[in-house]
Design a protein around this motif. Structure first.
Motif, PDB file in Angstrom:
ATOM      1  N   UNK A  65     123.480   1.730   3.992  1.00  0.00           N
ATOM      2  CA  UNK A  65     124.495   0.765   4.441  1.00  0.00           C
ATOM      3  C   UNK A  65     124.332  -0.552   3.687  1.00  0.00           C
ATOM      4  N   UNK A  66     123.413  -0.582   2.708  1.00  0.00           N
ATOM      5  CA  UNK A  66     123.207  -1.798   1.922  1.00  0.00           C
ATOM      6  C   UNK A  66     122.120  -2.694   2.474  1.00  0.00           C
ATOM      7  N   UNK A  67     121.339  -2.176   3.410  1.00  0.00           N
ATOM      8  CA  UNK A  67     120.253  -2.969   3.993  1.00  0.00           C
ATOM      9  C   UNK A  67     118.935  -2.586   3.334  1.00  0.00           C
ATOM     10  N   UNK A  68     118.141  -3.616   2.959  1.00  0.00           N
ATOM     11  CA  UNK A  68     116.826  -3.336   2.402  1.00  0.00           C
ATOM     12  C   UNK A  68     115.814  -4.340   2.929  1.00  0.00           C
ATOM     13  N   UNK A  69     114.570  -3.917   3.060  1.00  0.00           N
ATOM     14  CA  UNK A  69     113.543  -4.859   3.514  1.00  0.00           C
ATOM     15  C   UNK A  69     112.193  -4.447   2.968  1.00  0.00           C
ATOM     16  N   UNK A  83     110.639  -9.570   3.097  1.00  0.00           N
ATOM     17  CA  UNK A  83     111.953  -9.831   2.489  1.00  0.00           C
ATOM     18  C   UNK A  83     113.021  -8.985   3.151  1.00  0.00           C
ATOM     19  N   UNK A  84     114.239  -9.505   3.115  1.00  0.00           N
ATOM     20  CA  UNK A  84     115.406  -8.777   3.620  1.00  0.00           C
ATOM     21  C   UNK A  84     116.515  -8.912   2.590  1.00  0.00           C
ATOM     22  N   UNK A 127     118.090  -9.919  15.359  1.00  0.00           N
ATOM     23  CA  UNK A 127     118.513 -10.965  14.421  1.00  0.00           C
ATOM     24  C   UNK A 127     117.358 -11.266  13.476  1.00  0.00           C
ATOM     25  N   UNK A 128     117.575 -11.024  12.200  1.00  0.00           N
ATOM     26  CA  UNK A 128     116.587 -11.375  11.174  1.00  0.00           C
ATOM     27  C   UNK A 128     117.116 -12.637  10.516  1.00  0.00           C
TER      28      UNK A 128
END
Ligand code: B12
Length: 133
Positions: A65-69, A83-84, A127-128
């Motif tokens: 979904x385009x999320x990375x951490x 990192x986010x 919430x990040x």
């Protein structure tokens, strides 16, 4: 008669408990940045029954979904969210990713544990928030 009632009760329990105990727990993840204030991004994922937030974030990352951490391992407290979506906290700039949770009743809490210990409840909005300290 008594035995039939007992058996019915037992069968009822067996049919209800697994559904309650082993169902997935849906959460949303909102990525915010209080330093440069770009638009927020929101994503949906889930944790397993009583699963930790880290598991949900890992699942979300794998869902394209385009999320990375990324995270580092603290010897005492476990995973520290580093990192986010490509943006990392920095000791020099005194920035970090704060972890907040908006509950279904709209109250916002600041968990006193990190992503490796927080166990989301159903419909938590995680919430990040990129913040300064
Ligand atoms: C300063 C501090 C921070 C600073 C650290 C940066 C810095 N350079 O100062 C910042 C503001 C970044 C921070 C953030 C958070 N913190 Co903090 N933090 C502290 C504090 C007050 C002192 C730590 C310290 O300097 N120790 C002395 C140095 C010499 O030892 P150190 O091992 O090198 O310290 C490092 C670790 O403590 C690490 N660290 C700090 N907080 C956290 C939290 C987690 C989950 C992890 C894995 C590591 C970690 O950063 C320190 C510097 O590198 C402690 C409480 C205390 N009095 O100990 C809480 C404490 C460690 N933090 C805590 C928490 C919960 C968080 C947050 C999750 C809060 C939140 N909801 O956002 C976030 C981390 C989010 C993330 N990105 O993963 C908890 C951890 C409890 C637990 N079992 O998980 C503590 C114990 C406070 C509390 N609420 O009880 N924190």
């Amino acid at each position: 008669m008594k035995a039939t009632a007992l058996l019915t009760a037992a069968l009822l329990l067996i049919s209800v408990i697994p559904a309650k105990s082993f169902g997935n727990t849906p959460i949303t993840v909102l990525v915010a940045n209080s330093v440069t204030n770009p638009p927020n991004q929101t994503y949906s994922t889930f944790v397993v029954f009583r699963g930790i937030l880290l598991g949900g974030l890992t699942r979300l990352q794998a869902s394209n979904q385009g999320f990375g951490f990324t995270y580092t391992e603290d010897p005492n407290y476990g995973p520290f969210l580093q990192s986010v979506n490509g943006l990392a906290g920095s000791a020099e700039e005194r920035t970090y990713w704060q972890l907040l949770v908006k509950k279904p009743n709209n109250s916002i809490i600041i968990p006193d544990v990190g992503i490796g210990c927080y166990i989301p409840a159903a419909n938590d909005q995680i919430i990040l928030k990129y913040s300064t300290y």
